[in-house]
Design a protein around this motif. Structure first.
Motif, mmCIF file in Angstrom:
data_model
loop_
_atom_site.group_PDB
_atom_site.id
_atom_site.type_symbol
_atom_site.label_atom_id
_atom_site.label_comp_id
_atom_site.label_asym_id
_atom_site.label_seq_id
_atom_site.Cartn_x
_atom_site.Cartn_y
_atom_site.Cartn_z
ATOM 1 N N GLY B 20 0.800 -1.219 0.000
ATOM 2 C CA GLY B 20 0.000 0.000 0.000
ATOM 3 C C GLY B 20 0.835 1.272 0.000
ATOM 4 N N GLY B 21 1.945 1.233 0.711
ATOM 5 C CA GLY B 21 2.802 2.408 0.784
ATOM 6 C C GLY B 21 3.364 2.793 -0.581
ATOM 7 N N LEU B 24 0.727 4.793 -2.349
ATOM 8 C CA LEU B 24 0.642 6.171 -1.841
ATOM 9 C C LEU B 24 1.756 7.035 -2.423
ATOM 10 C CD1 LEU B 24 -0.228 5.386 1.884
ATOM 11 C CD2 LEU B 24 -1.789 6.164 0.101
ATOM 12 N N SER B 48 -1.533 17.983 2.366
ATOM 13 C CA SER B 48 -2.353 16.937 2.981
ATOM 14 C C SER B 48 -2.853 15.944 1.942
ATOM 15 C CB SER B 48 -3.552 17.552 3.703
ATOM 16 O OG SER B 48 -4.426 18.132 2.761
ATOM 17 N N MET B 49 -3.212 14.771 2.461
ATOM 18 C CA MET B 49 -3.865 13.758 1.642
ATOM 19 C C MET B 49 -5.076 13.285 2.432
ATOM 20 S SD MET B 49 -2.360 10.127 0.138
ATOM 21 C CE MET B 49 -1.039 10.787 -0.861
ATOM 22 N N ASP B 50 -6.233 13.246 1.768
ATOM 23 C CA ASP B 50 -7.441 12.835 2.483
ATOM 24 C C ASP B 50 -7.395 11.353 2.861
ATOM 25 O OD1 ASP B 50 -8.545 15.277 2.517
ATOM 26 O OD2 ASP B 50 -10.283 14.799 1.284
ATOM 27 N N ARG B 51 -8.326 10.984 3.736
ATOM 28 C CA ARG B 51 -8.437 9.599 4.165
ATOM 29 C C ARG B 51 -8.434 8.674 2.939
ATOM 30 N NH1 ARG B 51 -12.123 5.622 5.253
ATOM 31 N NH2 ARG B 51 -11.699 4.443 7.149
ATOM 32 N N VAL B 52 -7.665 7.604 3.026
ATOM 33 C CA VAL B 52 -7.617 6.657 1.917
ATOM 34 C C VAL B 52 -8.129 5.297 2.367
ATOM 35 C CG1 VAL B 52 -5.669 7.813 0.812
ATOM 36 C CG2 VAL B 52 -5.242 5.946 2.408
ATOM 37 N N GLU B 53 -8.808 4.626 1.444
ATOM 38 C CA GLU B 53 -9.327 3.306 1.726
ATOM 39 C C GLU B 53 -8.796 2.356 0.668
ATOM 40 O OE1 GLU B 53 -13.752 1.834 2.555
ATOM 41 O OE2 GLU B 53 -13.377 3.928 3.112
ATOM 42 N N PHE B 54 -8.169 1.280 1.103
ATOM 43 C CA PHE B 54 -7.646 0.290 0.159
ATOM 44 C C PHE B 54 -8.749 -0.722 -0.098
ATOM 45 C CE2 PHE B 54 -3.977 2.070 2.320
ATOM 46 C CZ PHE B 54 -3.179 2.425 1.252
ATOM 47 N N LYS C 25 5.007 5.376 3.042
ATOM 48 C CA LYS C 25 5.435 3.971 2.938
ATOM 49 C C LYS C 25 5.929 3.462 4.290
ATOM 50 C CE LYS C 25 8.548 1.839 0.095
ATOM 51 N NZ LYS C 25 9.536 1.694 -1.029
ATOM 52 N N ASP C 28 3.013 3.016 6.757
ATOM 53 C CA ASP C 28 2.272 1.798 6.467
ATOM 54 C C ASP C 28 3.020 0.583 7.017
ATOM 55 O OD1 ASP C 28 0.378 0.082 5.409
ATOM 56 O OD2 ASP C 28 1.152 0.151 3.368
ATOM 57 N N VAL C 47 -6.585 -1.468 5.625
ATOM 58 C CA VAL C 47 -7.815 -1.079 4.935
ATOM 59 C C VAL C 47 -7.959 0.428 4.767
ATOM 60 C CG1 VAL C 47 -9.169 -3.154 5.385
ATOM 61 C CG2 VAL C 47 -9.156 -1.306 7.065
ATOM 62 N N MET C 49 -6.141 4.607 5.768
ATOM 63 C CA MET C 49 -5.259 5.524 6.484
ATOM 64 C C MET C 49 -6.007 6.850 6.570
ATOM 65 S SD MET C 49 -1.349 6.814 5.581
ATOM 66 C CE MET C 49 -0.562 5.195 5.599
ATOM 67 N N ARG C 51 -6.818 10.936 7.114
ATOM 68 C CA ARG C 51 -6.277 12.138 6.489
ATOM 69 C C ARG C 51 -4.912 12.471 7.079
ATOM 70 N NH1 ARG C 51 -6.066 17.642 6.991
ATOM 71 N NH2 ARG C 51 -6.399 18.792 5.049
ATOM 72 N N VAL C 52 -3.955 12.788 6.221
ATOM 73 C CA VAL C 52 -2.621 13.124 6.711
ATOM 74 C C VAL C 52 -2.289 14.553 6.332
ATOM 75 C CG1 VAL C 52 -1.782 10.756 6.578
ATOM 76 C CG2 VAL C 52 -1.455 12.280 4.627
#
Lengths: 119, 119, 119, 119, 119, 119
Positions: B20-21, B24, B48-54, C25, C28, C47, C49, C51-52
């Motif tokens: 996953g990393g 990103l 920033s990066m919004d919440r992510v869902e894999f 990375k 994670d 599943v 992450m 918001r960062v």
């Protein structure tokens, strides 16, 4: 098809410019993706890359644009043209740094060349 | 803008699926390129990066397609949507694996936020 | 749990600061390790992450300290907080650069979510 | 000090086990971090690593725990012990895979060995 | 046997010199190749590396020459000497930066030490 | 001049064979080293690589031998032949997988082509 890369320190040669071998790796990858998307179900392997000329040095922070298009289609092989442009982000102008043809064949499960489907 | 990557062993986690990393990292890179091409001369940094869902596991050999578009524009910041699709090369069908927003600010030479030019 | 990384040229973006994608990375990876050590025998997949926000630029030579702790436990999922600090080696002072939550589910051999063991 | 790594395909030798050279790289990095945190302001360089013995093969997916502690202190050099354990995630048991000493000297701005501060 | 590497930004530590761990990786790789070429059919694993001393810093752009030779032969193990020289490309002069011994055993299909063939 | 590499998982394409782009990177590197050692003091840049044909797939664990020799010398440029062989470690037999010519020019401090010294 187009693709983009930004040149980071990890991609540089010891003079501080883009390492040519890194560029060739990207060319191989992106042309393979173009072929594989044009012919779903084909298992492609690279058989050749035409003579390449490195026209100018590419510096860190450059954004590279890869332009890929189908060039010639044979019965079991297909050839793609890859042209690489470097964007000067300050001026917005871009210059060509590289162009070549990459040839692929489609393999069947036994590992032999097989006819390309029509597309 | 679109971009493509093929998943090789170097990108896998120890279960044999895309780490996953790694995904990103590509999302950060491609959205930065999109912003920098839309605003030539801006020096962008990711804020920033919004919440992510894999949503699903991605296996070796998958071709990923990154779709990037400008989402929202502020005075000193701009937000891009990145959606990632995985192409099943055998069927030619693609499935969404991921979507997020990435926000950038434009810095001036002193390192402070600066107004975005109109485009 | 704590973990450490030193920022080398291989991790930099083209501005000469830590590439944000590289940091994601590591986040994670280290949160996955924390979860896997807390629940031996669980096969965890990431599943989501949260918001960062990238609070400050991190320069080459910085030592990053990752602080990982269990935040919330559900029946089939568990959430970890990862906070990253950058140590200024000259002064010995450290500053927070990043914080987020990472959520994992435990899969059984059939690849379905399964109940977490009590710990 | 402790540190953790998970073994992914990118770290493997061609037999499918952890490449020993990769392990040595991590040992060098983590012991340098330990020294630099113990002596803020010192610019450390590695001068030697003691004989190393690779006691057992480490397979993909193993979580490695690096235990680092100060071993011996001289006037201009300091020696750290690094012991590496591999966690069997299924059983929760861990086994030692490696141990060595790494020696550092502190350089001044002219690049010469300089006295270590007391800590 | 000889082997060569050029030091690029990807191989540097955060001081801008060759990262010692990178050098150890190359030493492990090249001595394994030497052993495997001397004993075709043997599956070699590294069991130990002698104490190493990093004699001088190696800067970006240096060409490293690895000199590898068989040192001692036992019944189930063999030891190689690796000496590394750094070429100063401007003067053409070279200086030794490193020397060590690496020991390998030959494994049979069951994973046990096995007798080396005569060569 | 000769050089050696062993093919590890990090070098593979998603079919499990050596990624062609990786091979081109090594060819670029090793021919540059050969040129730079033959002409100490020259700052060489790659200007072209002849058409390349990938004759056979190379599998993980193969040891590659690169044979590099000076082919043609001009007033400001020099061309090297690189031929790559793959050693089958079990049989000790080797097969040619690749051959090309790489051309370099020597630059002066102003970045212009300059006469090669006699050697």
């Amino acid at each position: 098809m187009e693709n983009y890369k930004v040149v980071r320190p990890v991609h540089l040669n010891h003079y501080g410019y883009l390492f040519g071998g890194e560029l060739l790796k990207w060319v191989d990858e992106i042309s393979w993706i173009a072929a594989s998307r044009d012919y779903p179900g084909c298992k492609f392997v690279t058989v050749s890359m035409d003579r390449v000329e490195f026209m100018r040095s590419v510096r860190q922070g450059s954004v590279l644009r890869f332009e890929v298009s189908r060039f010639q289609v044979g019965s079991t092989s297909v050839q793609y043209t890859v042209t690489v442009y470097s964007d000067d982000l300050d001026s917005g102008r871009e210059e060509q740094v590289f162009s070549t043809h990459v040839t692929f064949v489609c393999l069947n499960d036994a590992g032999h060349n097989t006819l390309l489907p029509n597309t």
